[in-house]
Motif scaffolding. Structure first.
Motif, PDB file in Angstrom:
ATOM      1  N   PHE A 147       0.865  -1.171   0.000  1.00 24.43           N
ATOM      2  CA  PHE A 147       0.000   0.000   0.000  1.00 24.43           C
ATOM      3  C   PHE A 147       0.906   1.227   0.000  1.00 24.43           C
ATOM      4  CE2 PHE A 147      -4.111   1.821   2.155  1.00 24.43           C
ATOM      5  CZ  PHE A 147      -4.234   2.743   1.116  1.00 24.43           C
ATOM      6  N   VAL A 161       2.379   5.054  -0.106  1.00 26.11           N
ATOM      7  CA  VAL A 161       1.985   6.266   0.619  1.00 26.11           C
ATOM      8  C   VAL A 161       2.196   7.440  -0.322  1.00 26.11           C
ATOM      9  CG1 VAL A 161       2.597   7.807   2.537  1.00 26.11           C
ATOM     10  CG2 VAL A 161       2.574   5.332   2.875  1.00 26.11           C
ATOM     11  N   TYR A 165       1.736  14.963  -0.094  1.00 27.27           N
ATOM     12  CA  TYR A 165       2.425  16.166  -0.528  1.00 27.27           C
ATOM     13  C   TYR A 165       3.003  16.824   0.716  1.00 27.27           C
ATOM     14  CZ  TYR A 165       3.542  20.598  -2.568  1.00 27.27           C
ATOM     15  OH  TYR A 165       4.222  21.713  -2.977  1.00 27.27           O
ATOM     16  N   PHE A 175      -9.043   1.387  -4.175  1.00 31.46           N
ATOM     17  CA  PHE A 175      -8.346   2.660  -3.984  1.00 31.46           C
ATOM     18  C   PHE A 175      -7.563   2.963  -5.254  1.00 31.46           C
ATOM     19  CE2 PHE A 175      -5.096   5.386  -2.080  1.00 31.46           C
ATOM     20  CZ  PHE A 175      -5.706   5.961  -0.975  1.00 31.46           C
ATOM     21  N   TRP A 183      -1.495   3.943  -9.749  1.00 36.45           N
ATOM     22  CA  TRP A 183      -1.567   2.676  -9.019  1.00 36.45           C
ATOM     23  C   TRP A 183      -2.934   2.558  -8.351  1.00 36.45           C
ATOM     24  CZ3 TRP A 183      -2.313   3.185  -3.731  1.00 36.45           C
ATOM     25  CH2 TRP A 183      -1.895   4.386  -3.136  1.00 36.45           C
ATOM     26  N   CYS A 202      -7.776  19.724   6.286  1.00 40.40           N
ATOM     27  CA  CYS A 202      -6.911  18.754   6.967  1.00 40.40           C
ATOM     28  C   CYS A 202      -5.881  19.433   7.852  1.00 40.40           C
ATOM     29  CB  CYS A 202      -6.103  17.971   5.938  1.00 40.40           C
ATOM     30  SG  CYS A 202      -7.093  17.120   4.736  1.00 40.40           S
ATOM     31  N   LYS A 205       1.053   7.663   8.512  1.00 38.17           N
ATOM     32  CA  LYS A 205       1.395   7.944   7.101  1.00 38.17           C
ATOM     33  C   LYS A 205       0.195   7.764   6.179  1.00 38.17           C
ATOM     34  CE  LYS A 205       3.092   3.250   6.442  1.00 38.17           C
ATOM     35  NZ  LYS A 205       4.219   2.349   6.242  1.00 38.17           N
ATOM     36  N   ARG A 213      -9.048   9.695   8.430  1.00 34.86           N
ATOM     37  CA  ARG A 213      -9.061  10.222   7.064  1.00 34.86           C
ATOM     38  C   ARG A 213     -10.413   9.949   6.443  1.00 34.86           C
ATOM     39  NH1 ARG A 213      -5.342   6.902   3.113  1.00 34.86           N
ATOM     40  NH2 ARG A 213      -6.000   8.628   1.756  1.00 34.86           N
ATOM     41  N   ALA A 244      -8.012   8.977  -5.397  1.00 31.40           N
ATOM     42  CA  ALA A 244      -7.775   9.053  -3.951  1.00 31.40           C
ATOM     43  C   ALA A 244      -7.323  10.419  -3.450  1.00 31.40           C
ATOM     44  CB  ALA A 244      -6.767   7.985  -3.546  1.00 31.40           C
ATOM     45  N   SER A 289      -9.654  11.688  -1.064  1.00 29.29           N
ATOM     46  CA  SER A 289      -9.748  10.981   0.223  1.00 29.29           C
ATOM     47  C   SER A 289      -8.757  11.604   1.194  1.00 29.29           C
ATOM     48  CB  SER A 289      -9.463   9.488   0.023  1.00 29.29           C
ATOM     49  OG  SER A 289     -10.483   8.881  -0.744  1.00 29.29           O
ATOM     50  N   ALA A 290      -9.156  12.724   1.787  1.00 29.09           N
ATOM     51  CA  ALA A 290      -8.265  13.553   2.597  1.00 29.09           C
ATOM     52  C   ALA A 290      -7.756  12.834   3.840  1.00 29.09           C
ATOM     53  CB  ALA A 290      -8.993  14.828   3.009  1.00 29.09           C
ATOM     54  N   TRP A 342      -5.718  12.965   7.530  1.00 21.99           N
ATOM     55  CA  TRP A 342      -5.651  13.887   8.699  1.00 21.99           C
ATOM     56  C   TRP A 342      -6.781  14.919   8.623  1.00 21.99           C
ATOM     57  CZ3 TRP A 342      -1.218  13.803   5.335  1.00 21.99           C
ATOM     58  CH2 TRP A 342      -0.343  12.765   5.621  1.00 21.99           C
ATOM     59  N   TRP A 388      -4.923  20.205  -5.045  1.00 23.86           N
ATOM     60  CA  TRP A 388      -4.534  19.631  -6.344  1.00 23.86           C
ATOM     61  C   TRP A 388      -5.387  20.183  -7.475  1.00 23.86           C
ATOM     62  CZ3 TRP A 388       0.039  18.274  -7.009  1.00 23.86           C
ATOM     63  CH2 TRP A 388       0.747  17.534  -6.067  1.00 23.86           C
TER      64      TRP A 388
END
Ligand SMILES: Nc1nc2c(c(=O)[nH]1)N[C@H]1C(S)=C(S)[C@@H](COP(=O)(O)O)O[C@H]1N2
Ligand SMILES: [Mo]
Length: 196
Positions: free
Chosen positions: A25, A27, A30, A71, A77, A109, A141, A147, A155, A158-159, A161, A176
């Motif tokens: 998975f 990570v 940004y 996801f 990916w 966030c 992470k 989240r 994704a 999918s915020a 924090w 973004w």
């Protein structure tokens, strides 16, 4: 080294065009992981008739359930069948009264990341706030302690924090979305970049 995995029979039709199955998975963050202090953690809701601040205990008092979701990251990916535990958006929304004019939501966030989503894409039965990943407390992470997961969009919506929701009448671009990514980000339609 192999970073990608072949879809097994039956999985091919679950991998959107232009995507590969990741091993593990990955990570994708940004900047730095923000410092989140659990003693002062809070979740703000504003831009609605019922602006409020929820504590961690308030949030954890909402019903929790298990979710399995695919996801898809716009960097090509995907990971199928991720197992999460969390709180349905529709359960949180029972505490919130939005104005009839509200049509968009800005996700806020810790660390300052933002992403925008239409109210229609946000308030769906399959969307949730995740607090566990594969049965373990959500790793920092991957956005721990909490989240958002919006399985039907790329994704970046999918915020990690997450600490606030701002309801809006007019759409506004998030981080973004201001930087060239598509406003909606639907993976099956490959809504990767903005055409502007
Ligand atoms: N706060 C915050 N949320 C974020 C991001 C981020 O940089 N900051 N990256 C997004 C992107 S582009 C992706 S693909 C996923 C990655 O989640 P993961 O790191 O758990 O794989 O988180 C999304 N949520
Ligand atoms: Mo991403």
């Amino acid at each position: 080294m192999k970073f990608f995995q072949k879809p097994s029979p039956g999985e091919e039709d679950r991998v959107p065009p232009g995507q590969h199955l990741a091993k593990g998975f990955p990570v994708l963050t940004y900047g730095e992981i923000p410092q989140v202090n659990m003693d002062t953690w809070e979740f703000r809701v504003w831009g609605c008739a019922t602006a409020k601040t929820l504590s961690w205990d308030d949030f954890m008092a909402l019903p929790q359930q298990e979710f399995t979701a695919d996801f898809h990251c716009v960097t090509r990916w995907s990971k199928l069948d991720v197992k999460w535990t969390g709180i349905k958006i529709t359960d949180l929304m029972k505490l919130i009264e939005v104005e009839p004019q509200a049509a968009y939501v800005m996700e806020h966030c810790y660390g300052g990341y933002t992403t925008n989503i239409s109210l229609e894409d946000f308030v769906r039965e399959e969307n949730f706030f995740a607090v566990k990943l594969f049965g373990e407390p959500l790793p920092e992470k991957h956005g721990g302690p909490m989240r958002l997961i919006v399985p039907h969009l790329y994704a970046w919506k999918s915020a990690k924090w997450i600490n606030g929701l701002e309801f809006l009448e007019e759409d506004e671009p998030g981080f973004w979305e201001r930087n060239g990514y598509h406003n909606r980000g639907e993976p099956w339609a490959q809504e990767r970049y903005s055409s502007l």
